[in-house]
Design an enzyme around this catalytic site. Structure first.
Site, PDB file in Angstrom:
ATOM      1  N   ILE A  56      -5.165  11.791 -34.371  1.00 53.92           N
ATOM      2  CA  ILE A  56      -4.912  11.049 -35.618  1.00 53.92           C
ATOM      3  C   ILE A  56      -5.398   9.607 -35.453  1.00 53.92           C
ATOM      4  O   ILE A  56      -6.004   9.027 -36.356  1.00 53.92           O
ATOM      5  CB  ILE A  56      -3.416  11.105 -36.015  1.00 53.92           C
ATOM      6  CG1 ILE A  56      -3.056  12.516 -36.486  1.00 53.92           C
ATOM      7  CG2 ILE A  56      -3.085  10.094 -37.113  1.00 53.92           C
ATOM      8  CD1 ILE A  56      -1.588  12.735 -36.825  1.00 53.92           C
ATOM      9  N   GLY A  57      -5.150   9.046 -34.277  1.00 52.73           N
ATOM     10  CA  GLY A  57      -5.642   7.689 -33.987  1.00 52.73           C
ATOM     11  C   GLY A  57      -7.156   7.638 -34.063  1.00 52.73           C
ATOM     12  O   GLY A  57      -7.736   6.743 -34.685  1.00 52.73           O
TER      13      GLY A  57
ATOM     14  N   TRP B 229      -9.105   9.524 -35.648  1.00 53.35           N
ATOM     15  CA  TRP B 229      -9.605   9.731 -37.010  1.00 53.35           C
ATOM     16  C   TRP B 229      -9.820   8.374 -37.695  1.00 53.35           C
ATOM     17  O   TRP B 229     -10.706   8.212 -38.531  1.00 53.35           O
ATOM     18  CB  TRP B 229      -8.604  10.572 -37.801  1.00 53.35           C
ATOM     19  CG  TRP B 229      -8.936  10.734 -39.254  1.00 53.35           C
ATOM     20  CD1 TRP B 229      -9.917  11.519 -39.790  1.00 53.35           C
ATOM     21  CD2 TRP B 229      -8.295  10.098 -40.363  1.00 53.35           C
ATOM     22  NE1 TRP B 229      -9.922  11.403 -41.162  1.00 53.35           N
ATOM     23  CE2 TRP B 229      -8.929  10.546 -41.543  1.00 53.35           C
ATOM     24  CE3 TRP B 229      -7.233   9.206 -40.484  1.00 53.35           C
ATOM     25  CZ2 TRP B 229      -8.543  10.121 -42.804  1.00 53.35           C
ATOM     26  CZ3 TRP B 229      -6.850   8.792 -41.747  1.00 53.35           C
ATOM     27  CH2 TRP B 229      -7.501   9.245 -42.887  1.00 53.35           C
ATOM     28  N   HIS B 230      -9.010   7.380 -37.300  1.00 53.90           N
ATOM     29  CA  HIS B 230      -9.200   6.026 -37.843  1.00 53.90           C
ATOM     30  C   HIS B 230     -10.425   5.357 -37.215  1.00 53.90           C
ATOM     31  O   HIS B 230     -11.039   4.470 -37.822  1.00 53.90           O
ATOM     32  CB  HIS B 230      -7.962   5.164 -37.597  1.00 53.90           C
ATOM     33  CG  HIS B 230      -6.759   5.616 -38.357  1.00 53.90           C
ATOM     34  ND1 HIS B 230      -5.824   6.488 -37.834  1.00 53.90           N
ATOM     35  CD2 HIS B 230      -6.343   5.334 -39.614  1.00 53.90           C
ATOM     36  CE1 HIS B 230      -4.891   6.706 -38.738  1.00 53.90           C
ATOM     37  NE2 HIS B 230      -5.176   6.028 -39.825  1.00 53.90           N
ATOM     38  N   GLY B 231     -10.733   5.736 -35.991  1.00 52.67           N
ATOM     39  CA  GLY B 231     -11.879   5.160 -35.292  1.00 52.67           C
ATOM     40  C   GLY B 231     -11.791   5.521 -33.818  1.00 52.67           C
ATOM     41  O   GLY B 231     -10.704   5.485 -33.238  1.00 52.67           O
TER      42      GLY B 231
END
Lengths: 471, 383
Positions: A387-388, A390-392
């Site tokens: 999930i982290g 996915w932000h970058g």
């Protein structure tokens, strides 16, 4: 979305919602989505890519549809949809002739170049359409391609390489390549929608849907920039069920839009002035002020994101689509597990369904029996790190994921410890004091985690952590 | 949406009525806002000097996100954010109000490095033992009328002395209608009429703000900026930053004109009316019993510019010399206290412009100012 864009989309939704003819409504919605994907695309330094990125988004959805569609000749509605898409793209290409760019921030490429690209795209789609009989490999291949593209867009190094490649193609200087060149609007969200559609198709659970329906789902304008991530089968129910905009529905949607505007443009934008960032972190004089800036960041990110969600839900509701809720008072939860059930709900559900559950299932079925705690730890950490990322794909987002994964794991152990050795009565759990303590601890743990999120430089983030805790 | 709405509880005519009422209320609020000038009241709601410390200089900034500061035009709000608005005058305090342009404000200096701040922090005393407290009322535009406007507000805080820094550029008649002056037409017009300034009170730029401009809609930018300034107050308090200073701030070298014109005025053409000494007179009159010390501020001097016919790229020698002569003559005639420090600082002390000096030079000037105030109070005591 700017205020002007919100206003235009709200008006379009009102128009769509008030139309009584389902067919007309569906086509207007379809064309509005095509318009939105181009209009919302921000300007980029890559020549003509504020045209090519949205065009590529549409191409990906069309390709996905050809992969997942039922085996039958093209229906006339789908032919019309394809014709509308091509016509719309060509219409945008003709804006070159206007004295000012229209719809997209800069002038589109030359029409002959667009026509040539359309022909190539059609050729690729035809190849895939013919290969559909080999679904066993084509769906995983398509998912891999979509994920690979997402990885490229989320990794700083790969973004830079990708920018250099595109600059060479466009005849621009690769030396001027920058990560901000690659601003592909909404790709992160479209990825989830398409993967979900492809997975359902692979499992044989995807309802038959037209090209127009898949494109409306993939590009639904209120949710294009910031979610929520809907499920295609749920979305289709609303799309197909005729719901005219009544006064009640107008008020419900309007209330959400008003709340969203207030959250985003009044509260979040004001808090953005105070919100923690790397520069401010280096300037503040005391830990107390640092905590204040961190709280400002925590509230700002929530109000900004949930405000956008309210806007999406309200505008979508006017158009007859009830998008899923994405936030449910996350900062008022008494434990981190409850927080993650109420923060960016559609994203966490997606990851739970496609990552956490399959991973823990496979770990449980390993020949070598693993202790339960290792399975839980691996599942939580891996999911939260993803999930982290996915932000970058950067260290600070990975650390943010680890922080939250570790929090979830320790909370899980804490609950088990209580169940086993020190059962808590429901009276204790419902006690206002214990609830307040739970909320306080959870909020502060989450807020501390935002440090990794707010400060890209890991060393600086550690320094801020040190200051905050007073070491 | 949330499932709490009772089906059928709304109809379109009810919604239309609500919308009409909402529009009506909005119009009424706008009318009230336009009829009763709310700015003095709103200035009282300032976070400065209550929740956070007052600013050491008036709000100004073009890069709010890095400066935690921004340019606003409402005098009430500006003054309310200044530290002087929150400090009760103490017994034994000798309060000095320092007026001037960006050199006084400290364009490339941190708030503690400016001339007034250094004079304030050094703990100087007057001849009669009062503690010198200097307040920075400088503002980054060159206009004596702008200074007069600020002085008219500064007098509320009972200064014991006014120190007014000026230079040729700030006395130049064409420069008088600075943005701050234009944005406060009522106050400016009142000063023009009261002190018979050589400015046209009927100039369209001094006409009372139109009714439309006074509404909430008309003043939305000012309102938004006021609110933003309050938020930046928290960052000011937490960081002590009110100015983003770029690491490189080199002086822009301009080629001086060959015909030695200054704002189109050629040698031998200078008229008294082109210099706004009437505004200085007005300032002295406005100060009343409070002594005013006028200082011709230091300028960067480079003898090599324009074959020695220029002091710097801004000032041809002929006009600057003429300006100084007339300033001296007027001061003697009017009985003003004048300090001419025009060539007081070496050229290496200057930074990005012909009047912006560095922190060290500001410190030297501050101590000189303190000595001057000491001497001034000594002679005042003798009288």
């Amino acid at each position: 979305m700017t205020l002007a864009q919100i206003f235009v989309f709200a008006l379009l939704s009102l128009l769509v919602g008030r139309l009584t003819a389902t067919c007309t409504r569906s086509w207007i919605l379809f064309v509005t989505n095509l318009f939105a994907v181009f209009w919302l695309q921000p300007q980029t330094s890559l020549r003509h890519f504020d045209f090519w990125f949205p065009a590529a988004t549409i191409a990906l959805i069309v390709l996905t549809w050809f992969i997942v569609r039922e085996r039958s000749p093209l229906a006339s509605e789908d032919k019309i949809s394809l014709a509308v898409i091509v016509s719309f793209i060509l219409l945008i290409s003709f804006t070159r002739l206007l004295p000012q760019p229209l719809i997209i921030p800069t002038y589109p490429p030359q029409t002959q170049r667009i026509v040539l690209t359309l022909l190539v795209a059609m050729g690729v789609i035809a190849v895939f359409a013919l290969a559909r009989r080999e679904r066993k490999w084509i769906i995983p291949a398509m998912i891999a391609f979509i994920v690979l593209l997402l990885v490229v867009l989320k990794s700083e190094t790969l973004q830079l390489d990708f920018s250099r490649v595109l600059r060479r193609v466009m005849g621009q200087s690769p030396a001027l390549a920058s990560q901000v060149d690659i601003t592909w609007l909404g790709y992160s969200y479209i990825t989830f929608r398409l993967i979900h559609t492809l997975r359902l198709s692979a499992m044989g659970k995807l309802p038959a849907l037209t090209l127009r329906e898949l494109l409306t789902f993939g590009l639904f304008y209120p949710a294009l920039t910031a979610g929520p991530i809907d499920r295609v089968e749920r979305f289709l129910k609303d799309l197909r069920r005729f719901q005219v905009l009544t006064a009640d529905r107008f008020m419900q949607g309007g209330k959400r839009i008003a709340i969203g505007m207030f959250k985003k443009f009044v509260l979040a934008d004001s808090l953005a002035i105070l919100a923690l960032n790397e520069v401010k972190a280096g300037q503040v004089s005391s830990p107390a002020w640092l905590w204040l800036l961190l709280y400002a960041f925590a509230l700002q990110i929530y109000l900004d994101f949930s405000g956008y969600t309210d806007l999406a839900l309200g505008i979508g509701f006017w158009a007859g689509i009830k998008l899923p809720e994405n936030f449910d008072r996350p900062y008022l939860q008494t434990d981190i597990g409850a927080f993650w059930n109420r923060w960016h709900i559609t994203l966490t559900h997606w990851f739970r369904f496609y990552v956490f559950n399959p991973l823990t299932r496979s770990l449980r079925t390993l020949r070598m029996e693993l202790p339960v705690w290792t399975i839980i730890l691996t599942g939580q950490l891996f999911t939260m790190v993803l999930i982290g990322m996915w932000h970058g794909i950067t260290w600070h987002f990975i650390l943010w994921g680890l922080w939250n994964g570790a929090g979830l794991f320790f909370h899980n152990r804490w609950v088990l410890f209580h169940q086993k050795y020190w059962p808590l009565s429901s009276t204790w759990r419902e006690n206002p004091f214990s609830r307040a303590v739970g909320i306080f601890i959870t909020f502060n743990y989450i807020a501390l985690g935002w440090v990794w999120f707010a400060i890209p430089n890991v060393d600086a983030a550690f320094e801020v952590m040190r200051k905050l805790i007073g070491i | 949406m949330d499932g709490r709405e009772a089906e059928g509880s709304w109809n379109w005519s009810t919604i239309t009525r609500i919308l009409i009422k909402a529009v009506g209320m909005f119009v009424v609020f706008n009318l009230i806002f336009a009829c009763f000038d709310p700015w003095p009241l709103m200035a009282k709601l300032s976070v400065y000097n209550s929740i956070v410390p007052g600013r050491r200089r008036l709000p100004f900034g073009s890069d709010p996100q890095r400066s935690y500061n921004l340019t606003i035009t409402q005098l009430d709000v500006m003054v309310a954010s200044h530290e002087i608005a929150g400090e009760e005058k103490q017994p034994g305090e000798f309060r000095v109000l320092v007026l001037g342009d960006s050199a006084v404000w400290g364009f490339l200096l941190q708030p503690g490095e400016t001339l007034p701040a250094q004079a304030d922090a050094a703990g100087y005393h007057t001849a009669d033992g009062r503690h010198i407290r200097a307040y920075n009322f400088g503002y980054p535009t060159m206009s004596l009328t702008k200074d007069l406007l600020l002085l008219s507000r500064g007098m509320e805080f009972e200064p014991d002395m006014i120190v007014w820094f000026l230079t040729l550029e700030s006395t130049w008649r064409e420069n008088q209608i600075a943005p701050l002056v234009q944005f406060n037409p009522g106050a400016t017009r009142a000063l023009i009429l009261e002190y018979h300034l050589d400015l046209n009170p009927d100039d369209t730029r001094f006409q009372p703000t139109s009714f439309w401009r006074r509404t909430i809609v008309g003043q939305r930018r000012e309102l938004a900026n006021d609110i933003r300034l309050q938020f930046y107050g928290l960052l000011w308090a937490s960081t002590g930053v009110d100015r983003y200073i770029p690491t490189t701030a080199a002086r822009e070298i301009r080629e001086p004109s060959a015909d030695l014109n200054y704002h189109g005025t050629l040698p031998g053409e200078l008229q008294d009316s082109q210099l706004s000494f009437d505004v200085l007179s007005a300032g002295v009159a406005l100060a009343g019993e409070v002594p005013v010390l006028i200082i011709n501020e230091p300028i960067y001097i480079d003898e090599s510019i324009g074959d020695g016919r220029y002091y710097n790229e801004d000032y041809p020698r002929w006009i600057y010399d003429s300006f100084r002569e007339r300033l001296w003559a007027t001061s003697e005639r009017e009985g003003w206290s004048l300090l001419d420090l025009w060539d007081w600082l070496p050229s290496e002390d200057f930074k990005d412009s012909t009047v912006h000096y560095d922190a060290e030079a500001a410190g030297v000037l501050a101590s000189f100012l303190a000595e001057t105030i000491y001497t001034f109070t000594e002679s005042a005591g003798d009288r």
